[in-house]
Design an enzyme around this catalytic site. Structure first.
Site, PDB file in Angstrom:
ATOM      1  N   LYS A  15      33.919  25.637  55.105  1.00  0.00           N
ATOM      2  CA  LYS A  15      34.894  26.402  55.068  1.00  0.00           C
ATOM      3  C   LYS A  15      36.496  24.902  55.213  1.00  0.00           C
ATOM      4  O   LYS A  15      35.948  23.725  55.921  1.00  0.00           O
ATOM      5  CB  LYS A  15      35.839  27.106  56.151  1.00  0.00           C
ATOM      6  CG  LYS A  15      35.218  28.633  56.313  1.00  0.00           C
ATOM      7  CD  LYS A  15      35.929  29.461  57.134  1.00  0.00           C
ATOM      8  CE  LYS A  15      34.378  30.569  57.341  1.00  0.00           C
ATOM      9  NZ  LYS A  15      34.728  32.288  55.740  1.00  0.00           N
ATOM     10  N   ARG A  45      26.192  38.969  56.628  1.00  0.00           N
ATOM     11  CA  ARG A  45      25.782  39.786  55.949  1.00  0.00           C
ATOM     12  C   ARG A  45      24.263  39.551  55.615  1.00  0.00           C
ATOM     13  O   ARG A  45      23.009  40.534  55.819  1.00  0.00           O
ATOM     14  CB  ARG A  45      25.463  39.973  54.560  1.00  0.00           C
ATOM     15  CG  ARG A  45      25.729  38.691  53.715  1.00  0.00           C
ATOM     16  CD  ARG A  45      26.236  38.872  52.653  1.00  0.00           C
ATOM     17  NE  ARG A  45      27.621  38.701  52.258  1.00  0.00           N
ATOM     18  CZ  ARG A  45      28.801  38.890  51.616  1.00  0.00           C
ATOM     19  NH1 ARG A  45      27.766  39.044  50.137  1.00  0.00           N
ATOM     20  NH2 ARG A  45      29.906  38.200  51.444  1.00  0.00           N
TER      21      ARG A  45
HETATM   22  N1  BES Z   1      33.552  35.133  58.234  1.00  0.00           N
HETATM   23  C1  BES Z   1      33.792  35.296  56.688  1.00  0.00           C
HETATM   24  C2  BES Z   1      34.995  36.502  56.595  1.00  0.00           C
HETATM   25  C3  BES Z   1      36.358  36.266  56.064  1.00  0.00           C
HETATM   26  C4  BES Z   1      37.460  35.530  55.984  1.00  0.00           C
HETATM   27  C5  BES Z   1      36.803  37.367  58.149  1.00  0.00           C
HETATM   28  C6  BES Z   1      38.807  35.662  56.228  1.00  0.00           C
HETATM   29  C7  BES Z   1      38.156  37.324  58.280  1.00  0.00           C
HETATM   30  C8  BES Z   1      38.769  36.312  57.621  1.00  0.00           C
HETATM   31  C9  BES Z   1      32.859  35.450  56.111  1.00  0.00           C
HETATM   32  O1  BES Z   1      31.764  34.966  56.590  1.00  0.00           O
HETATM   33  C10 BES Z   1      32.691  34.541  55.088  1.00  0.00           C
HETATM   34  O2  BES Z   1      33.366  33.600  55.138  1.00  0.00           O
HETATM   35  N2  BES Z   1      32.933  35.248  53.764  1.00  0.00           N
HETATM   36  C11 BES Z   1      32.748  34.493  52.347  1.00  0.00           C
HETATM   37  C12 BES Z   1      31.978  35.348  51.297  1.00  0.00           C
HETATM   38  C13 BES Z   1      32.109  34.209  50.123  1.00  0.00           C
HETATM   39  C14 BES Z   1      31.495  33.449  50.078  1.00  0.00           C
HETATM   40  C15 BES Z   1      30.410  35.500  49.373  1.00  0.00           C
HETATM   41  C16 BES Z   1      34.501  34.634  52.053  1.00  0.00           C
HETATM   42  O3  BES Z   1      34.568  35.880  51.988  1.00  0.00           O
HETATM   43  O4  BES Z   1      34.800  34.048  51.369  1.00  0.00           O
HETATM   44 ZN    ZN Z   2      31.153  33.246  56.520  1.00  0.00          ZN
END
Ligand code: BES
Ligand code: ZN
Ligand code: ZN
Length: 483
Positions: free
Chosen positions: A260, A334
């Site tokens: 990230k 997931r």
């Molecule tokens: N923990 C994050 C989701 C999240 C984002 C929670 C912002 C709270 C605030 C999750 O693990 C994630 O990063 N998901 C990705 C999935 C994608 C790569 C398919 C996302 O939502 O960008």
């Molecule tokens: Zn994530």
């Protein structure tokens, strides 16, 4: 903060108080007008939802400040405004260096007395463990001339048990990620769970490997703080249903090798919000001895980078045998939920509910106050929505739109872990999870990415970890077992 700052008294003795005098509308007070030191004619604020100072001065040996508040407005129900009135009163009392908030309410307004207690416990919470200067708590009392009925006294006590569990959730959310990691969080859950009447067991890495939990093991590989799965059990002697609860516990989500950007890492200590919600709710259900058999599972990992970490293109084998092609290591929640959902279904419950700070897409769609509800059972999601309306937490229904499952296809594994496009990301994440839920069980998935990871205040709950969803889930289970 297990100690309550709330009391219910039948006589008022001034003690440097901020007095809260609630009105249902422009003319209907919810308190006894006799015994107060000032005339209350025309005391109610003329505007909906407003507050107005009606007295500031000496009372016996105390200085008191009295505020009339109107609980009716166009956006929130009276219960929520009562909670907010107490939260606002605590802030004013601190500013004015008063010692206590005294809310005047007659015994017939039982709902408002419950709301006042909730406002006191939620608004009085402070996470000051790492501050040299500790917060000084303001106590809150409700002054009600008639003694509480037996059901009200019971309801207040039950609500305090639930609120103690909400505070536990807030504590673990607020702790920094250098203090809370999978092993340390498992220990907190073990201790708090045992105190609450759950039988708790923790699977460490070897066991997870042996049990075929390839999702949890793989995501956990990148951190020196090794993954855990906390399993809890509780059963009432007369269970009306068997409920399994599953919560995403990523103690910090760097994104892994699909790293990230640094500004998106802020707030990722809250990525165990699903686990905190689910485990706290399980503890409350056990404390209240609700008539269910309960199985709770919280997979705990830190999603980090190292030469040992899982990578893009890895293929994982999960607990039910399904394989996953990793297209993005940031879609880790997931993967750990897959194993935990499969395990939950092996217990053959009637209902499986999972909660997770799962997708950024959910926050884009619903904002950071609202959680998404997905369910294979319309009655179950309807009950969730009405339970959450009663607790003042916001949940909204979303579709398990089958055609989008196409996006999860992979040529080298049974599914991929991203859904390939950002569009509909919360829906494809839900459809991904459904691969690990057996058809014979009612399933509900709660994507709490917005409110579960929100930093600013949310209604009566102040900055930082919210313990979002705990009260609604407990209310849901009460409703499901009350028929
Ligand atoms: N923990 C994050 C989701 C999240 C984002 C929670 C912002 C709270 C605030 C999750 O693990 C994630 O990063 N998901 C990705 C999935 C994608 C790569 C398919 C996302 O939502 O960008
Ligand atoms: Zn994530
Ligand atoms: Zn995450």
């Amino acid at each position: 903060m297990e100690q309550s700052i709330f009391t219910l008294v039948d006589t008022y003795t001034p003690d440097h108080d901020l007095l809260v005098l609630p009105f249902l509308d422009e003319q209907t007070p919810c308190f006894e007008t006799n015994g107060l030191p000032f005339a209350l004619a025309d005391a109610a604020p003329t505007k909906k939802g407003a507050a107005r100072t009606v007295y500031a001065g000496a009372l016996e040996d105390s200085f008191v400040l009295a505020q009339a508040v109107r609980l009716d407005d166009d956006t929130l129900p009276a219960m929520e405004n009562m909670k907010m009135a107490v939260v606002n009163a605590i802030a004013i009392a601190k500013k004015e260096k008063l010692q206590r908030v005294a809310v005047f309410l007659t015994a017939e307004h039982e709902d408002l007395i419950l709301a006042a207690q909730e406002g006191a416990e939620l608004g009085g919470y402070a996470f000051d463990k790492y501050l040299q200067e500790k917060a000084s708590p303001i106590s809150v009392c409700v002054v009600s001339t008639a003694p509480p009925s037996a059901p009200l006294a019971e309801a207040l006590k039950d609500a305090r048990e639930t609120l103690a569990c909400v505070s536990m959730a807030r504590d673990v959310l607020n702790e920094p990620p250098n203090a809370v990691n999978p092993p340390t969080l498992a220990e907190v859950f073990e201790d708090f769970g045992a105190k609450s009447g759950l039988a708790v067991e923790t699977w460490k890495e070897d066991r997870l490997e042996a049990e075929g939990c390839g999702g949890i093991v793989s995501v956990g590989k990148g951190s020196s703080a090794k993954p855990r799965l906390v399993l809890g059990e509780y059963s009432s002697p007369t269970p009306k249903l068997h409920l399994a609860l599953v919560g995403k516990g990523v103690t910090f989500d760097t994104g892994g090798y699909s790293l990230k950007p640094s500004e998106f890492q802020v707030g990722m200590k809250y990525d165990m919000g699903g686990a905190a919600m689910i485990f706290a709710a399980a503890c409350a259900i056990a404390r209240l001895k609700l008539p269910v058999k309960l199985t709770v599972l919280t997979p705990l990992v830190e999603n980090n980078v190292s030469s040992n970490a899982y990578k893009v293109s890895d293929i994982l084998t999960t607990r039910n045998g399904k394989t996953v092609e990793v297209l993005n290591t940031d879609a880790e929640g997931r993967l750990i939920l897959a194993d935990a959902l499969a395990l939950a279904c092996e217990h053959e419950p009637d209902i499986v509910i999972d909660a997770a700070t799962l997708t950024g897409a959910c926050v884009v769609g619903l904002g950071d106050d609202i959680a998404a509800v997905y369910s294979t059972d319309q009655d179950l999601s309807a009950s969730m929505l009405s339970a959450s309306e009663a607790t003042g937490e916001a949940f909204w229904p979303m579709p398990l739109f089958k055609p989008y499952a196409e996006k999860l296809k992979s040529t080298v594994a049974d599914v991929n872990n991203t859904g390939k496009t950002r569009y509909g990301g919360s829906i494809t994440a839900a459809l991904f999870l459904q691969n690990w839920v057996t058809d014979n069980v009612k399933w509900m998935h709660l994507d709490i990415a917005g409110p579960g990871g929100k930093e600013e205040a949310l209604g009566p709950i102040g900055k930082g970890g919210k313990g979002f969803g705990v009260r609604s889930l407990v209310e849901l289970v009460k409703r499901l077992t009350s028929e």
